[in-house]
Write a protein that holds these residues in place. Structure first.
Motif, PDB file in Angstrom:
ATOM      1  N   THR A 157     -27.778 -60.685 -16.321  1.00 26.14           N
ATOM      2  CA  THR A 157     -28.853 -61.011 -15.376  1.00 26.14           C
ATOM      3  C   THR A 157     -28.790 -62.432 -14.810  1.00 26.14           C
ATOM      4  OG1 THR A 157     -30.346 -61.883 -17.047  1.00 26.14           O
ATOM      5  CG2 THR A 157     -30.428 -59.507 -16.681  1.00 26.14           C
ATOM      6  N   GLY A 158     -28.140 -63.372 -15.483  1.00 32.40           N
ATOM      7  CA  GLY A 158     -28.241 -64.776 -15.093  1.00 32.40           C
ATOM      8  C   GLY A 158     -29.655 -65.315 -15.365  1.00 32.40           C
ATOM      9  N   ASN A 159     -30.467 -64.524 -16.028  1.00 34.92           N
ATOM     10  CA  ASN A 159     -31.828 -64.921 -16.385  1.00 34.92           C
ATOM     11  C   ASN A 159     -31.848 -65.245 -17.880  1.00 34.92           C
ATOM     12  OD1 ASN A 159     -34.585 -65.321 -16.284  1.00 34.92           O
ATOM     13  ND2 ASN A 159     -35.033 -63.368 -15.298  1.00 34.92           N
ATOM     14  N   PHE A 160     -32.993 -65.613 -18.435  1.00 34.46           N
ATOM     15  CA  PHE A 160     -33.019 -65.930 -19.861  1.00 34.46           C
ATOM     16  C   PHE A 160     -33.983 -65.009 -20.594  1.00 34.46           C
ATOM     17  CE2 PHE A 160     -36.898 -68.386 -21.114  1.00 34.46           C
ATOM     18  CZ  PHE A 160     -37.575 -68.242 -19.923  1.00 34.46           C
ATOM     19  N   ASP A 161     -33.806 -64.958 -21.940  1.00 35.76           N
ATOM     20  CA  ASP A 161     -34.771 -64.252 -22.778  1.00 35.76           C
ATOM     21  C   ASP A 161     -34.791 -62.744 -22.507  1.00 35.76           C
ATOM     22  OD1 ASP A 161     -36.309 -64.986 -24.847  1.00 35.76           O
ATOM     23  OD2 ASP A 161     -38.151 -65.326 -23.709  1.00 35.76           O
ATOM     24  N   ILE A 162     -33.630 -62.158 -22.311  1.00 34.82           N
ATOM     25  CA  ILE A 162     -33.553 -60.730 -21.987  1.00 34.82           C
ATOM     26  C   ILE A 162     -33.568 -59.895 -23.276  1.00 34.82           C
ATOM     27  CG2 ILE A 162     -32.172 -58.939 -20.833  1.00 34.82           C
ATOM     28  CD1 ILE A 162     -33.361 -61.091 -18.932  1.00 34.82           C
ATOM     29  N   ILE A 163     -32.675 -60.227 -24.221  1.00 36.13           N
ATOM     30  CA  ILE A 163     -32.689 -59.536 -25.522  1.00 36.13           C
ATOM     31  C   ILE A 163     -33.288 -60.500 -26.537  1.00 36.13           C
ATOM     32  CG2 ILE A 163     -31.274 -58.520 -27.351  1.00 36.13           C
ATOM     33  CD1 ILE A 163     -29.416 -57.464 -25.249  1.00 36.13           C
ATOM     34  N   ARG A 164     -34.416 -60.078 -27.099  1.00 35.77           N
ATOM     35  CA  ARG A 164     -35.191 -60.971 -27.955  1.00 35.77           C
ATOM     36  C   ARG A 164     -35.262 -60.404 -29.377  1.00 35.77           C
ATOM     37  NH1 ARG A 164     -37.940 -60.240 -23.121  1.00 35.77           N
ATOM     38  NH2 ARG A 164     -39.420 -58.799 -24.071  1.00 35.77           N
ATOM     39  N   VAL A 165     -35.893 -61.197 -30.266  1.00 36.61           N
ATOM     40  CA  VAL A 165     -35.977 -60.806 -31.676  1.00 36.61           C
ATOM     41  C   VAL A 165     -36.589 -59.412 -31.837  1.00 36.61           C
ATOM     42  CG1 VAL A 165     -37.116 -61.356 -33.865  1.00 36.61           C
ATOM     43  CG2 VAL A 165     -35.989 -63.163 -32.544  1.00 36.61           C
ATOM     44  N   GLU A 166     -37.655 -59.142 -31.066  1.00 35.86           N
ATOM     45  CA  GLU A 166     -38.317 -57.832 -31.228  1.00 35.86           C
ATOM     46  C   GLU A 166     -37.363 -56.685 -30.874  1.00 35.86           C
ATOM     47  OE1 GLU A 166     -39.712 -60.055 -28.712  1.00 35.86           O
ATOM     48  OE2 GLU A 166     -40.457 -58.816 -27.068  1.00 35.86           O
ATOM     49  N   HIS A 167     -36.365 -56.956 -30.017  1.00 33.45           N
ATOM     50  CA  HIS A 167     -35.367 -55.928 -29.700  1.00 33.45           C
ATOM     51  C   HIS A 167     -34.347 -55.813 -30.830  1.00 33.45           C
ATOM     52  CE1 HIS A 167     -36.603 -57.315 -25.503  1.00 33.45           C
ATOM     53  NE2 HIS A 167     -37.143 -56.125 -25.673  1.00 33.45           N
ATOM     54  N   PHE A 168     -33.841 -56.974 -31.297  1.00 31.82           N
ATOM     55  CA  PHE A 168     -32.875 -56.947 -32.405  1.00 31.82           C
ATOM     56  C   PHE A 168     -33.452 -56.169 -33.583  1.00 31.82           C
ATOM     57  CE2 PHE A 168     -30.827 -60.853 -30.586  1.00 31.82           C
ATOM     58  CZ  PHE A 168     -29.539 -60.367 -30.578  1.00 31.82           C
ATOM     59  N   GLU A 169     -34.744 -56.390 -33.835  1.00 31.41           N
ATOM     60  CA  GLU A 169     -35.359 -55.771 -35.018  1.00 31.41           C
ATOM     61  C   GLU A 169     -35.373 -54.250 -34.919  1.00 31.41           C
ATOM     62  OE1 GLU A 169     -38.930 -58.109 -35.238  1.00 31.41           O
ATOM     63  OE2 GLU A 169     -38.064 -59.329 -36.870  1.00 31.41           O
ATOM     64  N   ARG A 170     -35.396 -53.727 -33.682  1.00 28.41           N
ATOM     65  CA  ARG A 170     -35.465 -52.267 -33.517  1.00 28.41           C
ATOM     66  C   ARG A 170     -34.095 -51.615 -33.332  1.00 28.41           C
ATOM     67  NH1 ARG A 170     -39.401 -50.944 -28.844  1.00 28.41           N
ATOM     68  NH2 ARG A 170     -38.495 -48.895 -29.263  1.00 28.41           N
ATOM     69  N   TYR A 200     -27.167 -43.609 -12.629  1.00 27.77           N
ATOM     70  CA  TYR A 200     -27.506 -44.141 -13.959  1.00 27.77           C
ATOM     71  C   TYR A 200     -28.971 -43.885 -14.265  1.00 27.77           C
ATOM     72  CZ  TYR A 200     -23.154 -46.757 -13.328  1.00 27.77           C
ATOM     73  OH  TYR A 200     -21.847 -47.100 -13.112  1.00 27.77           O
ATOM     74  N   GLU A 201     -29.284 -43.788 -15.542  1.00 26.41           N
ATOM     75  CA  GLU A 201     -30.684 -43.808 -15.952  1.00 26.41           C
ATOM     76  C   GLU A 201     -31.171 -45.236 -15.830  1.00 26.41           C
ATOM     77  OE1 GLU A 201     -32.766 -41.863 -19.357  1.00 26.41           O
ATOM     78  OE2 GLU A 201     -30.664 -41.537 -19.933  1.00 26.41           O
ATOM     79  N   VAL A 202     -32.386 -45.444 -15.363  1.00 29.19           N
ATOM     80  CA  VAL A 202     -32.944 -46.796 -15.310  1.00 29.19           C
ATOM     81  C   VAL A 202     -34.198 -46.803 -16.179  1.00 29.19           C
ATOM     82  CG1 VAL A 202     -33.808 -48.636 -13.819  1.00 29.19           C
ATOM     83  CG2 VAL A 202     -32.054 -47.061 -12.965  1.00 29.19           C
ATOM     84  N   LYS A 203     -34.184 -47.625 -17.186  1.00 29.07           N
ATOM     85  CA  LYS A 203     -35.274 -47.637 -18.166  1.00 29.07           C
ATOM     86  C   LYS A 203     -35.635 -49.064 -18.510  1.00 29.07           C
ATOM     87  CE  LYS A 203     -35.373 -43.171 -19.100  1.00 29.07           C
ATOM     88  NZ  LYS A 203     -36.507 -42.417 -18.608  1.00 29.07           N
ATOM     89  N   ARG A 204     -36.780 -49.202 -19.211  1.00 32.42           N
ATOM     90  CA  ARG A 204     -37.053 -50.511 -19.813  1.00 32.42           C
ATOM     91  C   ARG A 204     -36.276 -50.599 -21.121  1.00 32.42           C
ATOM     92  NH1 ARG A 204     -43.274 -50.724 -18.353  1.00 32.42           N
ATOM     93  NH2 ARG A 204     -42.915 -51.010 -16.122  1.00 32.42           N
ATOM     94  N   LEU A 205     -35.918 -51.823 -21.474  1.00 28.23           N
ATOM     95  CA  LEU A 205     -35.154 -52.023 -22.715  1.00 28.23           C
ATOM     96  C   LEU A 205     -35.901 -51.420 -23.910  1.00 28.23           C
ATOM     97  CD1 LEU A 205     -32.660 -53.226 -23.996  1.00 28.23           C
ATOM     98  CD2 LEU A 205     -33.782 -55.470 -23.996  1.00 28.23           C
ATOM     99  N   GLU A 206     -37.219 -51.565 -23.900  1.00 22.27           N
ATOM    100  CA  GLU A 206     -38.041 -51.078 -25.022  1.00 22.27           C
ATOM    101  C   GLU A 206     -37.907 -49.564 -25.209  1.00 22.27           C
ATOM    102  OE1 GLU A 206     -39.102 -53.183 -22.617  1.00 22.27           O
ATOM    103  OE2 GLU A 206     -39.045 -54.938 -23.945  1.00 22.27           O
ATOM    104  N   SER A 207     -37.610 -48.835 -24.113  1.00 23.34           N
ATOM    105  CA  SER A 207     -37.537 -47.373 -24.214  1.00 23.34           C
ATOM    106  C   SER A 207     -36.235 -46.900 -24.863  1.00 23.34           C
ATOM    107  CB  SER A 207     -37.618 -46.738 -22.819  1.00 23.34           C
ATOM    108  OG  SER A 207     -38.718 -47.224 -22.126  1.00 23.34           O
ATOM    109  N   VAL A 208     -35.217 -47.745 -24.857  1.00 23.56           N
ATOM    110  CA  VAL A 208     -33.903 -47.274 -25.328  1.00 23.56           C
ATOM    111  C   VAL A 208     -33.356 -48.096 -26.494  1.00 23.56           C
ATOM    112  CG1 VAL A 208     -33.118 -46.212 -23.185  1.00 23.56           C
ATOM    113  CG2 VAL A 208     -32.832 -48.675 -23.487  1.00 23.56           C
TER     114      VAL A 208
END
Ligand code: NAI
Length: 480
Positions: A323-336, A304-312
């Motif tokens: 992830t079981g973590n929080f705050d992974i997909i945020r407003v700044e991602h939705f906007e893009r 697989y390609e491994v990237k930061r969310l911001e790159s794709v």
């Protein structure tokens, strides 16, 4: 019998699906064959909180076949299969007019307030003399009923429940409301309940994390068995289960062609590995995001390609959080994101995606296409599709994992309940995993159904490896 489900007339359909599932759940059916005569769970009052699906119905009826008294709620507002809930209430020998099964408090599409009201009801057992008593065992998925007991005791000790305005978390406001009500009715309710609990068996990664945290800080009130980290649970349900049910949820929710699209999977743990394979199997170009260098390297070497969310984020079509973590997909991602990008979560809680932030974007409109599928329309007309309002999409948009893999998970649950209930004194407060022999036994119970021929170890080979002929075959640190 008290219960609250959507429609008892769905029981006949539910019963037919339960009998199909029984055939696919050899581990659970073997538990019934082996232990029903001995009734190892006689006297157990099990309060359960776990997705009320057909597979869970087979689990509940296995626990009752072993002698337990059970009360059940779901652990997610969208995951209940209403025909399963109805069939479990009616029971194998009851009728719609005379239900004789297990009290269930769950329906698909509960509000958060309803969810926490129903969760509290699993604690209300009645003994043979008609007295109100608490449960003596918990069976939890994600830790919500474990949280109710722990927070209840904490607030009882403090003498008051904090006001709802002490938190921004809408879900926790409901917890505070329910606990405030119960503390006013009975200032000792949760302390008494906690004192009667022999232990909890916890199903999932997120719930297990909460248990270890409590144990570390010294606040865990009773012993716990971590069912998730049985190898036959997390390396099967989390991986192969999600490989099956992730695309099922995307397909039922959107019916979009996955082949050729770019899909981003956030997290490459067990759930992420299954999810990525699921999408790749459909012909998607899959990109992984990870914070852990080991999992990132695994993903890269799995191709697989491994990237930061911001790159794709501006060219991908499908986004799945695992992830079981929080705050992974945020407003700044939705906007893009691209028009008609699809966003969903398969991790336990809905905070992996910032749904609250999305709702606060000025001018944004939430438009329901059908239950659990919404398009969020931005002021410029761009739409983003969100599945199950950011909650587990494989259970909200589809029916979760299939029976066979859940038979592995739930056989571990049954063994863990029997272990904690019958050998309570062997388990001082702490978090335990089941012994490896039992883990291997769970796997063994599922081999015949797949036509597996297991090679037998010769005594000389066993001696050479330094393991018993009958197992366990691996050390505890072996990683599979
Ligand atoms: P895991 O711990 O094996 O995997 C999570 C991965 O996410 C880890 O590799 C971690 O490094 C990575 N991660 C954490 N923060 C990240 C970030 N900011 N960005 C990218 N990656 C990040 O956990 P597992 O077992 O895969 O479970 C994940 C979640 O799924 C849990 O909440 C669990 O309870 C839930 N679950 C859901 C199931 C379902 O049917 N939907 C089934 C089983 C588990």
């Amino acid at each position: 019998m008290d219960y609250k489900v959507a429609d008892l007339s769905l029981a006949e359909f539910g019963r037919k699906e339960l009998s199909l599932a029984e055939h696919e759940m050899p581990g659970l059916m073997e538990m019934r064959r082996r232990y029903a005569a001995d009734q190892p769970l006689k006297g157990a009052r099990i309060a359960g909180s776990l997705h009320m699906t057909i597979q869970t119905g087979v689990l509940i009826e296995t626990l009752t076949a072993l002698g337990a008294d059970v009360r059940w709620a779901t652990c997610n507002i969208f995951s209940t299969q209403d025909h399963a809930a109805a069939a479990v209430v009616v029971g194998p020998n009851g009728t719609v007019d005379n239900p004789q099964g297990t009290p269930v408090f769950a329906w698909k599409g509960e509000t958060l307030a309803e969810y926490w009201d129903e969760a509290e009801k699993v604690f209300d057992f009645t003994d043979a003399d008609g007295n109100k008593v608490g449960p003596n065992m918990l069976l939890d998925d994600g830790g919500d009923i474990t949280l109710l007991v722990h927070k209840g005791v904490e607030f009882e000790k403090a003498g008051a429940v904090p006001g709802q305005d002490s938190t921004d978390n809408e879900e926790f406001k409901e917890v505070l409301r329910v606990l405030d009500r119960s503390l006013k009715a009975d200032p000792q309710r949760w302390t008494n309940i906690a004192n009667g609990i022999k232990g909890v068996t916890e199903e999932t990664t997120t719930g297990v994390l909460r248990l270890y945290d409590r144990f570390k800080e010294g606040s865990l009130l009773f012993p716990a068995i971590n069912v998730n980290d049985s190898v036959t649970k997390s390396k099967f349900d989390n991986k192969y289960g999600c490989r099956h049910s992730l695309i099922d949820g995307i397909n039922r929710g959107t019916d979009v062609m996955i082949a050729g699209k770019t899909a981003v999977v956030c997290g490459y743990g067990d759930v992420g590995k299954g999810s990525a394979e699921s999408l790749r199997g459909q012909g998607a170009k899959v990109v992984i995001t990870e914070i852990d260098p080991i999992c990132a390297l695994q993903a890269a070497m799995d191709g697989y390609e491994v990237k930061r969310l911001e790159s794709v984020v501006d060219h991908a079509d499908i986004f799945i959080t695992t992830t079981g973590n929080f705050d992974i997909i945020r407003v700044e991602h939705f906007e893009r994101m691209k028009n008609q990008a699809i966003v969903g979560n398969i991790g336990h809680f809905d905070n992996e995606i910032d749904m609250a932030g999305l709702a606060k974007i000025p001018g944004i409109v939430k438009d329901e296409i059908k239950p659990q599928v919404h398009q969020w329309i931005f002021p410029d007309g761009k739409k983003v599709i969100v599945l199950s309002e950011g909650r587990l999409l494989n259970l909200g948009n589809a029916t979760g994992h299939p029976s066979f893999v859940m038979s592995n998970s739930f056989t571990n649950q049954v063994l863990a309940q029997v272990e904690l209930f019958t050998k309570t004194e062997d388990y001082p407060i702490g978090v335990y995993v089941l012994p490896k022999q039992l883990d291997e036994e769970v796997a063994r119970l599922h081999l015949d159904a797949l036509g597996v021929e297991l090679t037998e170890l010769k005594p000389e080979q066993a001696a050479y490896l330094g393991v018993p002929v009958e197992g366990p075959y691996k050390s505890d640190h072996y990683r599979y």
